[in-house]
Scaffold this active site. Structure first.
Site, PDB file in Angstrom:
ATOM      1  N   PHE A 148      32.905  -9.166  -8.116  1.00 30.91           N
ATOM      2  CA  PHE A 148      33.301  -8.459  -9.337  1.00 30.91           C
ATOM      3  C   PHE A 148      34.775  -8.116  -9.364  1.00 30.91           C
ATOM      4  O   PHE A 148      35.353  -7.953 -10.439  1.00 30.91           O
ATOM      5  CB  PHE A 148      32.491  -7.156  -9.485  1.00 30.91           C
ATOM      6  CG  PHE A 148      32.923  -6.054  -8.546  1.00 30.91           C
ATOM      7  CD1 PHE A 148      33.980  -5.213  -8.863  1.00 30.91           C
ATOM      8  CD2 PHE A 148      32.295  -5.874  -7.329  1.00 30.91           C
ATOM      9  CE1 PHE A 148      34.387  -4.196  -8.000  1.00 30.91           C
ATOM     10  CE2 PHE A 148      32.692  -4.864  -6.457  1.00 30.91           C
ATOM     11  CZ  PHE A 148      33.741  -4.031  -6.790  1.00 30.91           C
ATOM     12  N   LYS A 172      28.269 -19.046  -9.914  1.00 34.48           N
ATOM     13  CA  LYS A 172      27.496 -17.823 -10.114  1.00 34.48           C
ATOM     14  C   LYS A 172      28.464 -16.656  -9.974  1.00 34.48           C
ATOM     15  O   LYS A 172      28.740 -16.193  -8.880  1.00 34.48           O
ATOM     16  CB  LYS A 172      26.369 -17.721  -9.083  1.00 34.48           C
ATOM     17  CG  LYS A 172      25.148 -16.886  -9.530  1.00 34.48           C
ATOM     18  CD  LYS A 172      25.443 -15.427  -9.840  1.00 34.48           C
ATOM     19  CE  LYS A 172      25.686 -14.623  -8.581  1.00 34.48           C
ATOM     20  NZ  LYS A 172      25.892 -13.153  -8.915  1.00 34.48           N
ATOM     21  N   GLU A 175      27.486 -10.451 -11.829  1.00 32.28           N
ATOM     22  CA  GLU A 175      26.779 -10.020 -13.030  1.00 32.28           C
ATOM     23  C   GLU A 175      27.345  -8.714 -13.587  1.00 32.28           C
ATOM     24  O   GLU A 175      26.955  -8.278 -14.670  1.00 32.28           O
ATOM     25  CB  GLU A 175      25.277  -9.862 -12.744  1.00 32.28           C
ATOM     26  CG  GLU A 175      24.912  -8.794 -11.742  1.00 32.28           C
ATOM     27  CD  GLU A 175      25.006  -9.237 -10.290  1.00 32.28           C
ATOM     28  OE1 GLU A 175      24.408  -8.569  -9.431  1.00 32.28           O
ATOM     29  OE2 GLU A 175      25.686 -10.245 -10.019  1.00 32.28           O
ATOM     30  N   ARG A 176      28.266  -8.088 -12.864  1.00 27.70           N
ATOM     31  CA  ARG A 176      28.842  -6.827 -13.341  1.00 27.70           C
ATOM     32  C   ARG A 176      29.944  -7.033 -14.372  1.00 27.70           C
ATOM     33  O   ARG A 176      30.173  -6.170 -15.210  1.00 27.70           O
ATOM     34  CB  ARG A 176      29.384  -6.029 -12.156  1.00 27.70           C
ATOM     35  CG  ARG A 176      28.299  -5.557 -11.191  1.00 27.70           C
ATOM     36  CD  ARG A 176      28.917  -4.898  -9.987  1.00 27.70           C
ATOM     37  NE  ARG A 176      27.904  -4.405  -9.059  1.00 27.70           N
ATOM     38  CZ  ARG A 176      28.179  -3.909  -7.849  1.00 27.70           C
ATOM     39  NH1 ARG A 176      29.430  -3.839  -7.440  1.00 27.70           N
ATOM     40  NH2 ARG A 176      27.212  -3.492  -7.064  1.00 27.70           N
ATOM     41  N   SER A 225      31.125  -9.144   0.294  1.00 31.83           N
ATOM     42  CA  SER A 225      31.027  -8.280   1.467  1.00 31.83           C
ATOM     43  C   SER A 225      30.590  -9.078   2.682  1.00 31.83           C
ATOM     44  O   SER A 225      29.957 -10.141   2.568  1.00 31.83           O
ATOM     45  CB  SER A 225      30.026  -7.152   1.202  1.00 31.83           C
ATOM     46  OG  SER A 225      28.707  -7.674   1.112  1.00 31.83           O
ATOM     47  N   CYS A 280      40.026  -7.170  -1.329  1.00 33.89           N
ATOM     48  CA  CYS A 280      39.845  -7.385   0.110  1.00 33.89           C
ATOM     49  C   CYS A 280      41.161  -7.378   0.860  1.00 33.89           C
ATOM     50  O   CYS A 280      41.163  -7.347   2.093  1.00 33.89           O
ATOM     51  CB  CYS A 280      39.095  -8.691   0.360  1.00 33.89           C
ATOM     52  SG  CYS A 280      40.008 -10.165  -0.121  1.00 33.89           S
ATOM     53  N   GLU A 382      34.397  -0.542   5.354  1.00 32.67           N
ATOM     54  CA  GLU A 382      35.256  -0.828   4.213  1.00 32.67           C
ATOM     55  C   GLU A 382      34.900   0.109   3.062  1.00 32.67           C
ATOM     56  O   GLU A 382      33.779   0.088   2.555  1.00 32.67           O
ATOM     57  CB  GLU A 382      35.077  -2.287   3.775  1.00 32.67           C
ATOM     58  CG  GLU A 382      36.020  -2.715   2.673  1.00 32.67           C
ATOM     59  CD  GLU A 382      35.855  -4.185   2.310  1.00 32.67           C
ATOM     60  OE1 GLU A 382      36.841  -4.795   1.861  1.00 32.67           O
ATOM     61  OE2 GLU A 382      34.740  -4.721   2.465  1.00 32.67           O
TER      62      GLU A 382
END
Length: 498
Positions: A148, A172, A175-176, A225, A280, A382
């Site tokens: 996202f 893909k 979805e957020r 993640s 990141c 994190e």
């Protein structure tokens, strides 16, 4: 409420069995909904990609490059719209969204050079009348699973190079915040890309697992993640797929006693709090060498943070916006509180920011925490929020040992005026991307991006030269055309050039 579907074979497809709300993080309100793909929908996307592959594979690289040139032009022409979509669903401030888009466009520019990048190697007369050469051929249908926090840039790390290399792609996205990705897929069609070469399926774990387990998918790229990256990598490998899975990070900046402290503070402000720390490569830990450097850093940083502005994406004077969800806001606040309960000093507290006009937004203010130790949960994990922690050490070697001991090895930097110290640091630190007085050492598009240790699963990094190797397979061809009338007898020993 607007429903976001899927982009399959050049058309919008709506799979309405399952849906999920898409929030505006600044208002805290669900303003759209996204269809979550079923297994059948994902399989349809794969089938359309597989059907488009033979023709696209045989399309000359120069024609593929022309599509990329037009795509780049359309991205630039529609930049304002793309940035608006990023802001509405991610919350990223308009100037930050523009920076994200530009870094993505640079990867498209690199893909425009695909005729040169795909040139193979040729050797004449490796033996009597024998020539040998290598070619780089596409894999087939490949997939990308993206996060996202960079809904435009990270997909642009993947599909332009994959497609330019002759593959077909199934993406893909998160979805957020899916709208910007869907819009970009339409631009790619406008650029002249044949239907089926690029497909987008929105969804959750159902879509991910379908991609991982379908034998028609030859390679998978992932950014997210570390726990999910490890799952993606292990599952893809178990199914015989090539995989690169980029995971989490805990990026440290060493601040030496001789550092230009004003410059270090300015650099750390953007690196720690830009994009709400949801990247990141965010610098979340400053390792100050000596109490004098630490005291100066904390004093100057806390003063500078008084001018930080958090708010909605529409106001370009804001420095950063909300985090992605209410649950993530609570998680970030929880890390701050946990650090305090474990003995850290909350110097600047962003747990309860006041953002005029947006009482329900998912906001966390810039937070500075001093006296953090490696045993604390907030140090180990994190946070992915606008939080900068300060760890105090006595020597540079102690700082480097601290960084090397962490499970993540994505990015790091050092602030110093000492060239010898900087050279030693860059040569010995066990981290994949290193900055010298550069807090966000993100490689440009013609280099490759990737960390070490549990920040990357796989041998090849993202984009740049490594992308050509990841999205192609080498084929070496050796041929002989004997001269007329010359015939060799059978040879049973290993052929050599002795």
């Amino acid at each position: 409420m607007n429903t976001i579907g899927h982009f399959i074979n050049g058309e919008m497809v709506y799979d309405a069995e399952r849906k999920q709300a898409v929030y505006n993080p600044a208002t805290g309100q669900a303003e759209k909904e996204v269809a979550l793909a079923s297994v059948a929908t994902v399989e349809e996307a794969i089938a359309k990609a597989e059907a488009a592959y033979p023709a696209w594979r045989n399309t000359p690289p120069i024609k593929r490059a022309r599509v990329m040139f037009k795509f780049k032009e359309l991205l630039e022409q529609n930049a304002e719209k793309i940035c608006q979509l990023i802001g509405e669903e991610h919350g990223k401030i308009s100037h930050d969204a523009a920076g994200e888009l530009q870094r993505g466009i640079e990867n498209v520019e690199y893909a425009c050079g695909i005729p040169e990048l795909l040139k193979g190697e040729h050797s004449k007369n490796v033996g009597p009348n024998i020539d040998s050469w290598s070619e780089f051929q596409p894999l087939g249908v490949v997939a990308g699973i993206t996060p996202f926090n960079f809904p435009v840039m990270v997909p642009l790390w993947m599909f332009p190079m994959a497609i330019a290399c002759g593959n077909c792609f199934v993406l893909k996205p998160s979805e957020r915040d899916p709208s910007s990705t869907m819009f970009i897929a339409e631009l790619l069609k406008q650029a002249g890309l044949p239907d089926g070469v690029m497909n987008v399926v929105n969804g959750d774990k159902v879509a991910v697992d379908t991609l991982l387990n379908d034998e028609r998918i030859k390679a998978v790229s992932f950014v997210g993640s570390t726990p999910i990256a490890e799952y993606i990598y292990q599952t893809a490998n178990a199914n015989g797929k090539r995989c690169q899975a980029l995971g989490g990070a805990k990026n440290h900046a060493i601040v030496m006693p001789d550092a230009d402290m004003d410059n270090a503070v300015n650099q750390l402000l953007g690196a720690a709090f830009g994009s709400s720390g949801e990247r990141c490569m965010a610098l979340s830990v400053a390792v100050a060498v000596g109490d004098q450097a630490a005291d100066a850093l904390v004093a100057k940083m806390s003063e500078a943070m008084k001018g930080l502005k958090v708010g909605a994406y529409t106001d370009s004077s804001n420095d950063f916006g909300p985090v992605i969800t209410g649950a993530h806001r609570d998680k970030v606040v929880g890390y701050i509180s946990h650090a305090e309960s474990q003995g850290a000093n909350i110097v600047v507290d962003g747990r309860t920011p006041n953002v005029d006009g947006y009482p329900d937004g998912f906001f966390v203010g810039g937070t500075l925490i001093d006296q953090v130790t490696p045993e604390m949960t907030s140090y180990k994990e994190e946070i992915f929020g606008p939080v900068l922690q300060v760890v105090r050490v006595n020597t540079m070697q102690e700082a480097m040992d601290l960084i090397d001991a962490h499970e993540y090895g994505n990015g790091t930097c050092i602030f110093t005026r000492d060239g010898e110290a900087a050279r030693y640091f860059s040569d010995h630190i066990q981290v994949g991307m290193v900055g010298i007085n550069v807090p966000l050492p993100v490689p440009v598009a013609y280099h490759s991006f990737g960390g070490w240790k549990r920040s990357l699963f796989g041998d090849l990094h993202a984009y740049g030269p490594d992308a050509v190797r990841f999205y192609t397979k080498r084929k070496t061809i050796t041929q002989r055309w004997p001269s007329a009338g010359i015939r060799e007898g059978a040879q049973f020993s290993m052929p050599t050039m002795k």
